[in-house]
Design a protein around this motif. Sequence first.
Motif, PDB file in Angstrom:
ATOM      1  N   TRP A  75     -85.706 -69.469 -22.633  1.00  0.00           N
ATOM      2  CA  TRP A  75     -85.248 -69.368 -24.015  1.00  0.00           C
ATOM      3  C   TRP A  75     -83.723 -69.438 -24.128  1.00  0.00           C
ATOM      4  N   LEU A  76     -82.984 -68.932 -23.158  1.00  0.00           N
ATOM      5  CA  LEU A  76     -81.527 -69.041 -23.195  1.00  0.00           C
ATOM      6  C   LEU A  76     -81.094 -70.498 -23.042  1.00  0.00           C
ATOM      7  N   ASP A  77     -81.706 -71.180 -22.087  1.00  0.00           N
ATOM      8  CA  ASP A  77     -81.340 -72.558 -21.769  1.00  0.00           C
ATOM      9  C   ASP A  77     -82.228 -73.576 -22.486  1.00  0.00           C
ATOM     10  N   ALA A  78     -82.829 -73.165 -23.588  1.00  0.00           N
ATOM     11  CA  ALA A  78     -83.737 -74.025 -24.350  1.00  0.00           C
ATOM     12  C   ALA A  78     -83.011 -75.252 -24.891  1.00  0.00           C
ATOM     13  N   PHE A  79     -83.775 -76.292 -25.143  1.00  0.00           N
ATOM     14  CA  PHE A  79     -83.222 -77.438 -25.853  1.00  0.00           C
ATOM     15  C   PHE A  79     -82.990 -77.013 -27.302  1.00  0.00           C
ATOM     16  N   PRO A  80     -81.860 -77.386 -27.899  1.00  0.00           N
ATOM     17  CA  PRO A  80     -81.623 -77.004 -29.289  1.00  0.00           C
ATOM     18  C   PRO A  80     -82.301 -77.914 -30.311  1.00  0.00           C
ATOM     19  N   THR A  81     -82.819 -79.080 -29.874  1.00  0.00           N
ATOM     20  CA  THR A  81     -83.506 -79.982 -30.800  1.00  0.00           C
ATOM     21  C   THR A  81     -84.873 -80.371 -30.240  1.00  0.00           C
ATOM     22  N   PHE A  82     -85.782 -80.688 -31.154  1.00  0.00           N
ATOM     23  CA  PHE A  82     -87.136 -81.082 -30.765  1.00  0.00           C
ATOM     24  C   PHE A  82     -87.136 -82.421 -30.023  1.00  0.00           C
ATOM     25  N   ALA A  83     -86.272 -83.343 -30.404  1.00  0.00           N
ATOM     26  CA  ALA A  83     -86.210 -84.648 -29.741  1.00  0.00           C
ATOM     27  C   ALA A  83     -85.853 -84.497 -28.262  1.00  0.00           C
ATOM     28  N   GLU A  84     -84.929 -83.599 -27.939  1.00  0.00           N
ATOM     29  CA  GLU A  84     -84.559 -83.373 -26.539  1.00  0.00           C
ATOM     30  C   GLU A  84     -85.739 -82.819 -25.746  1.00  0.00           C
ATOM     31  N   ALA A  85     -86.511 -81.933 -26.361  1.00  0.00           N
ATOM     32  CA  ALA A  85     -87.691 -81.383 -25.694  1.00  0.00           C
ATOM     33  C   ALA A  85     -88.721 -82.480 -25.436  1.00  0.00           C
ATOM     34  N   CYS A  86     -88.936 -83.356 -26.413  1.00  0.00           N
ATOM     35  CA  CYS A  86     -89.887 -84.459 -26.242  1.00  0.00           C
ATOM     36  C   CYS A  86     -89.446 -85.399 -25.120  1.00  0.00           C
TER      37      CYS A  86
END
Length: 195
Positions: A75-86
């Motif tokens: 959660w700290l190092d999470a992607f800040p956008t959904f596109a990056e996660a995809c």
Amino acid sequence: GDALEAVPARYYLESGRTLYWRVEVRTAKKTVAFDGPAEGVTVTGEQPPYWGKGLGDGYIHVRAGAVGAADGRNWLDAFPTFAEACAAVDETHTNIVVAGTVPVRASVLPAVAVPVSIWGGFGGEETDFSERTAEMSTVDGEETYSCLNIANGSGCTRVDGICFTRSLLGAVTKSAPGDLVFSHCRFFACGSLNQ
């Protein structure tokens, strides 16, 4: 004779860790660098609630406002956008967990080409999947972007507990024969192609 104040990037340190820094002063004639441990620096305060928390290997975390490494591993190092996660989905990372409301922010949305499970209902402080709440998470197209591009040729992609909102055209594009299942999802104020 001028004073120089350096403000390092915001990053959370564990108690007892050493902070290293580098400052360069450039003039027309030369560059002088100062680096090493920050002597005499004391780190105080409380860690944010998402510090040291995440669901483990195989999960890609996405949380708006994340300030860590932006690699999705917790959660700290999470992607800040959904596109990056995809874009990070691969054969070993097939679960995207979404905390709160996250923006899409990609003019060309990455195609998710392997079966993936996308789970909402997280607050960004969980360490186990069972801590997931009944609340939905939101993927926001900000009236500029589409929200999800699915291209799995086989297998099943599952989306659970997500509200897709303000998508420019359609909230979801599916361009391959693999299965796609939605449960406990909502589509709100999405573009004209998603009627």
